[in-house]
Design an enzyme around this catalytic site. Sequence first.
Site, PDB file in Angstrom:
ATOM      1  N   LYS A  51       0.842  -1.198   0.000  1.00 11.52           N
ATOM      2  CA  LYS A  51       0.000   0.000   0.000  1.00 11.52           C
ATOM      3  C   LYS A  51       0.877   1.248   0.000  1.00 11.52           C
ATOM      4  CE  LYS A  51      -3.827  -2.316   2.257  1.00 11.52           C
ATOM      5  NZ  LYS A  51      -4.349  -2.845   3.513  1.00 11.52           N
ATOM      6  N   GLN A  95      -5.179  -1.762   9.483  1.00 12.97           N
ATOM      7  CA  GLN A  95      -5.020  -3.091   8.886  1.00 12.97           C
ATOM      8  C   GLN A  95      -5.612  -4.174   9.795  1.00 12.97           C
ATOM      9  OE1 GLN A  95      -3.858  -3.661   5.798  1.00 12.97           O
ATOM     10  NE2 GLN A  95      -4.004  -5.874   5.967  1.00 12.97           N
ATOM     11  N   ASP A 118     -11.520   2.280   3.687  1.00  9.40           N
ATOM     12  CA  ASP A 118     -11.908   0.867   3.592  1.00  9.40           C
ATOM     13  C   ASP A 118     -13.408   0.706   3.337  1.00  9.40           C
ATOM     14  OD1 ASP A 118      -9.927  -1.123   3.835  1.00  9.40           O
ATOM     15  OD2 ASP A 118      -9.634  -0.670   5.965  1.00  9.40           O
TER      16      ASP A 118
HETATM   17  N1  GUN Z   1      -6.935  -7.118   5.876  1.00  9.65           N
HETATM   18  C1  GUN Z   1      -7.177  -7.873   4.787  1.00  9.65           C
HETATM   19  N2  GUN Z   1      -7.852  -7.168   3.872  1.00  9.65           N
HETATM   20  C2  GUN Z   1      -8.051  -5.942   4.393  1.00  9.65           C
HETATM   21  C3  GUN Z   1      -8.684  -4.745   3.908  1.00  9.65           C
HETATM   22  O1  GUN Z   1      -9.239  -4.681   2.810  1.00  9.65           O
HETATM   23  N3  GUN Z   1      -8.659  -3.686   4.752  1.00  9.65           N
HETATM   24  C4  GUN Z   1      -8.088  -3.738   5.983  1.00  9.65           C
HETATM   25  N4  GUN Z   1      -8.147  -2.650   6.737  1.00  9.65           N
HETATM   26  N5  GUN Z   1      -7.498  -4.818   6.453  1.00  9.65           N
HETATM   27  C5  GUN Z   1      -7.476  -5.901   5.657  1.00  9.65           C
END
Ligand code: GUN
Length: 280
Positions: A51, A95, A118
């Site tokens: 990211k 996350q 998200d």
């Molecule tokens: N962990 C796995 N996929 C995601 C996601 O799309 N967003 C977040 N915040 N954590 C994750």
Amino acid sequence: MIIDGKKEAEILRDEIKKEIISIKNKTNKVPGLSVILIGDLVPSQIYVRNKEKNSKEVGMNSNIIKYSKDVTEEEVLKKIKELNNDKNVSGILVQLPLPDQIGKEKIINSIDPSKDVDGFHPINVGNLASGYKAIVPCTPLGCLILIKKVEKNLSGKHAVIIGRSNLNGKPMAQLLLKENCTVTIVHSKTKNLKEECSKADILIAAAGSAKLVKKDWVKNGSIIIDVGINQEGDKIVGDVSFEEVKDKAKAITPVPGGVGPMTIACLLKNTLECFKARLT
Ligand code: GUN
């Protein structure tokens, strides 16, 4: 046809990059993404690193806030409050998964909905379900973009989604309803899983079960989107038995190189949208 998620993600990132340059030239401002990473889970570390790399490549500011796995909920909530009030922060992502002492619901609810890149905050979930303007979770948004590259008009198509998670299955269903699909969600307790899947014009596999979907589960000429990321020995495989299914499908996403790259590109898209909403 094999859907090239890497290429589609690159196209989307290019568009985002151009828009950021154009806004920067006018305002001298760029979007900022803050990511909170708690603990030392390897998959989470890899996602967060990707990211950061991707956001920098498109010209965004990226800020990773790391905590050890025994951080208190209070400390994380305090940081989120700070980020909510920071005008240089356009998007906030915590996350997942979180350690046991940190309440997921409390954390998600504490993020300013207008910075919730998200799309997990109940305000965004509710707006999406009501068909209003919402921040849409990145993975289902990426899936929809890929599906629409194959088929523009989805009206009347029968979509079957395997998996009912808040991250994927449920928002995917809302998006496809908005496209006028007939939507079925199936899950681990569904009877006749195979029969239900074999009726799908569009099949989305987000079950988290390696190679679950076999050749006799899919309809000839269907579009198959594989959200799965499963470790099998030293390989990453999806929820679909790709080799045996690929010739039956009209279009299918591979794993890796399908949905995964689109998820991160959509996170950048959501961050840019949040940033633009704040420009006055
Ligand atoms: N962990 C796995 N996929 C995601 C996601 O799309 N967003 C977040 N915040 N954590 C994750």
